[in-house]
Design a protein around this motif. Sequence first.
Motif, PDB file in Angstrom:
ATOM      1  N   SER A  10       0.851  -1.192   0.000  1.00 42.59           N
ATOM      2  CA  SER A  10       0.000   0.000   0.000  1.00 42.59           C
ATOM      3  C   SER A  10       0.886   1.241   0.000  1.00 42.59           C
ATOM      4  N   TRP A  11       0.623   2.160  -0.930  1.00 42.08           N
ATOM      5  CA  TRP A  11       1.440   3.392  -0.942  1.00 42.08           C
ATOM      6  C   TRP A  11       1.184   4.204   0.324  1.00 42.08           C
ATOM      7  N   ARG A  12       0.038   3.970   0.947  1.00 42.88           N
ATOM      8  CA  ARG A  12      -0.311   4.763   2.133  1.00 42.88           C
ATOM      9  C   ARG A  12       0.240   4.153   3.406  1.00 42.88           C
ATOM     10  N   PHE A  13       0.167   2.819   3.533  1.00 40.60           N
ATOM     11  CA  PHE A  13       0.465   2.184   4.819  1.00 40.60           C
ATOM     12  C   PHE A  13       1.611   1.165   4.791  1.00 40.60           C
ATOM     13  N   GLY A  14       2.139   0.834   3.634  1.00 38.91           N
ATOM     14  CA  GLY A  14       3.220  -0.163   3.577  1.00 38.91           C
ATOM     15  C   GLY A  14       2.666  -1.564   3.400  1.00 38.91           C
ATOM     16  N   ARG A  15       3.149  -2.500   4.249  1.00 37.29           N
ATOM     17  CA  ARG A  15       2.731  -3.909   4.106  1.00 37.29           C
ATOM     18  C   ARG A  15       1.436  -4.116   4.875  1.00 37.29           C
ATOM     19  N   SER A  16       0.382  -4.307   4.095  1.00 39.98           N
ATOM     20  CA  SER A  16      -0.957  -4.284   4.685  1.00 39.98           C
ATOM     21  C   SER A  16      -1.624  -5.658   4.560  1.00 39.98           C
ATOM     22  N   LEU A  17      -1.833  -6.293   5.705  1.00 35.03           N
ATOM     23  CA  LEU A  17      -2.516  -7.592   5.699  1.00 35.03           C
ATOM     24  C   LEU A  17      -4.021  -7.331   5.607  1.00 35.03           C
ATOM     25  N   ASP A  69       2.054 -18.601   9.153  1.00 32.79           N
ATOM     26  CA  ASP A  69       2.923 -18.602   7.963  1.00 32.79           C
ATOM     27  C   ASP A  69       3.770 -17.345   7.807  1.00 32.79           C
ATOM     28  N   ILE A  70       3.316 -16.211   8.385  1.00 32.36           N
ATOM     29  CA  ILE A  70       4.097 -14.982   8.194  1.00 32.36           C
ATOM     30  C   ILE A  70       4.551 -14.414   9.537  1.00 32.36           C
ATOM     31  N   ASP A  71       5.621 -13.618   9.480  1.00 32.79           N
ATOM     32  CA  ASP A  71       6.139 -12.986  10.685  1.00 32.79           C
ATOM     33  C   ASP A  71       5.352 -11.690  10.910  1.00 32.79           C
ATOM     34  N   VAL A  72       4.588 -11.654  12.006  1.00 28.60           N
ATOM     35  CA  VAL A  72       3.713 -10.500  12.265  1.00 28.60           C
ATOM     36  C   VAL A  72       4.509  -9.192  12.364  1.00 28.60           C
ATOM     37  N   ASN A  73       5.808  -9.304  12.724  1.00 26.29           N
ATOM     38  CA  ASN A  73       6.629  -8.087  12.814  1.00 26.29           C
ATOM     39  C   ASN A  73       6.949  -7.486  11.446  1.00 26.29           C
ATOM     40  N   SER A  74       6.680  -8.254  10.369  1.00 25.61           N
ATOM     41  CA  SER A  74       6.951  -7.701   9.042  1.00 25.61           C
ATOM     42  C   SER A  74       5.671  -7.184   8.376  1.00 25.61           C
ATOM     43  N   ILE A  75       4.652  -6.939   9.189  1.00 19.66           N
ATOM     44  CA  ILE A  75       3.417  -6.308   8.670  1.00 19.66           C
ATOM     45  C   ILE A  75       3.319  -4.914   9.293  1.00 19.66           C
ATOM     46  N   ASP A  76       2.938  -3.932   8.492  1.00 20.15           N
ATOM     47  CA  ASP A  76       2.823  -2.564   9.030  1.00 20.15           C
ATOM     48  C   ASP A  76       1.429  -2.276   9.565  1.00 20.15           C
ATOM     49  N   VAL A  77       0.408  -2.810   8.908  1.00 24.35           N
ATOM     50  CA  VAL A  77      -0.981  -2.602   9.347  1.00 24.35           C
ATOM     51  C   VAL A  77      -1.833  -3.816   8.978  1.00 24.35           C
ATOM     52  N   VAL A 256       0.115  12.506  -0.503  1.00 24.71           N
ATOM     53  CA  VAL A 256      -0.174  12.643  -1.931  1.00 24.71           C
ATOM     54  C   VAL A 256       0.377  11.439  -2.684  1.00 24.71           C
ATOM     55  N   PHE A 257      -0.468  10.798  -3.488  1.00 27.93           N
ATOM     56  CA  PHE A 257      -0.020   9.642  -4.276  1.00 27.93           C
ATOM     57  C   PHE A 257       1.137  10.084  -5.192  1.00 27.93           C
ATOM     58  N   GLY A 258       2.198   9.274  -5.248  1.00 31.53           N
ATOM     59  CA  GLY A 258       3.345   9.602  -6.100  1.00 31.53           C
ATOM     60  C   GLY A 258       4.396  10.406  -5.351  1.00 31.53           C
ATOM     61  N   VAL A 259       4.029  10.953  -4.192  1.00 33.22           N
ATOM     62  CA  VAL A 259       4.983  11.722  -3.377  1.00 33.22           C
ATOM     63  C   VAL A 259       5.287  10.920  -2.112  1.00 33.22           C
ATOM     64  N   HIS A 260       4.214  10.609  -1.362  1.00 31.65           N
ATOM     65  CA  HIS A 260       4.327   9.761  -0.178  1.00 31.65           C
ATOM     66  C   HIS A 260       4.230   8.311  -0.700  1.00 31.65           C
ATOM     67  N   ASP A 261       5.188   7.447  -0.374  1.00 32.42           N
ATOM     68  CA  ASP A 261       5.095   6.064  -0.872  1.00 32.42           C
ATOM     69  C   ASP A 261       5.739   5.110   0.125  1.00 32.42           C
ATOM     70  N   LYS A 262       4.920   4.286   0.743  1.00 27.50           N
ATOM     71  CA  LYS A 262       5.442   3.356   1.746  1.00 27.50           C
ATOM     72  C   LYS A 262       5.587   1.933   1.202  1.00 27.50           C
ATOM     73  N   ARG A 263       5.508   1.783  -0.152  1.00 31.16           N
ATOM     74  CA  ARG A 263       5.691   0.445  -0.710  1.00 31.16           C
ATOM     75  C   ARG A 263       7.181   0.122  -0.751  1.00 31.16           C
ATOM     76  N   GLY A 264       7.504  -1.143  -1.044  1.00 29.89           N
ATOM     77  CA  GLY A 264       8.908  -1.476  -1.294  1.00 29.89           C
ATOM     78  C   GLY A 264       9.604  -2.229  -0.180  1.00 29.89           C
ATOM     79  N   ARG A 265       8.872  -2.680   0.840  1.00 27.95           N
ATOM     80  CA  ARG A 265       9.526  -3.507   1.868  1.00 27.95           C
ATOM     81  C   ARG A 265       8.949  -4.917   1.851  1.00 27.95           C
ATOM     82  N   LYS A 266       9.815  -5.897   2.042  1.00 29.35           N
ATOM     83  CA  LYS A 266       9.387  -7.298   1.920  1.00 29.35           C
ATOM     84  C   LYS A 266       8.706  -7.807   3.183  1.00 29.35           C
ATOM     85  N   VAL A 267       7.733  -8.690   2.975  1.00 36.03           N
ATOM     86  CA  VAL A 267       7.098  -9.402   4.084  1.00 36.03           C
ATOM     87  C   VAL A 267       7.912 -10.668   4.347  1.00 36.03           C
TER      88      VAL A 267
END
Length: 332
Positions: A10-17, A69-77, A256-267
Amino acid sequence: MSTVYGPVPSWRFGRSLGIDVVVPPKTCSFNCIYCQLGRTKVKLSNPAEFKNYVTTNDVERDLEKYLADIDVNSIDVVTFSGSGEPTLNPDIGDIVECVRRLTSGKVPIVLLTNSSLLYRDDIRRKVARFDVVVAKLDAGDEKTYRIINRPIKDAPDIEAIKESIEKLKKEMNGRLMTQTMFLYTDFDFTNCEGEPLTNLMNALVDIEPDTIQIDTPYRPGGEKFLKPASVDELRTIAKRFEDFMEKMNVHSELWVFGVHDKRGRKVAWKEHVSVSDEIMELLKRRPCRIVDIADSIGISYSETLKSIKNLLQKSLIIKRISSNGEKYYYPV
Ligand code: SF4
């Protein structure tokens, strides 16, 4: 179908379950022109009429399985979203408490809502249990609301929606954010300028949310007559907001989309049962680029590419190109 999916980028929140408390067919009180799920199949505005809705037990079972199956510490929201309007689910208040218990209160719980049921006191009480509420507001006037959101017959008018978001802001302890999709159309209508923009700015200044999200429907999908705003156009709109808020002494933060971007981190996944199945589950809820899939599933770019080629060969997915030339994958 699992009620838990992702985690999606998510560009807004990062890794979103994702928690889908509606599940297909798409059930909603709106039929937005940009909806990436296509046109609304089940039109509903009253939770009491929701048949076969997802229960707390369904989410509990699926989330327990996912958390193994996933590490809860690697989820942002954890985000309530998915196949329609989450507040239509009568159990949403209990489900949020169940998710908080299973994640030990470690991860903020976010609700994405179209705001159409917030006029009801009982719904606002349930919604106020979330850590973050993102309330959709694409219009400050009735005409724009009807063109963009195409509310169903029993949905409230825009004045009732604006008032209810203001009320929620006063009642909740968590953060209130608004999300606005700025867009153009082939028939000379836009909410990026003119009266529609002025009305929106007035409405958002009255609400004074903690955060105003300036977004655009950048993924392919939605109606053919729709055109997303460019990042430069979104920056111009953001500048208009900044100037207006300063004048009105309002202090909302702008994303703002395209300015603020929290994507790009692995789960971090503890194990994979089937990468292909996990990719399919992800794409059913959210069309993604290769890089998004690699980050979500926690695998390498080359491994993702191999799985995607395989799914394309089997005709299980298709590729579409967005307005800015990026490739998104969709389930067939
Ligand atoms: S409110 Fe959300 S789910 Fe409903 S039609 Fe609009 S974008 Fe789609």
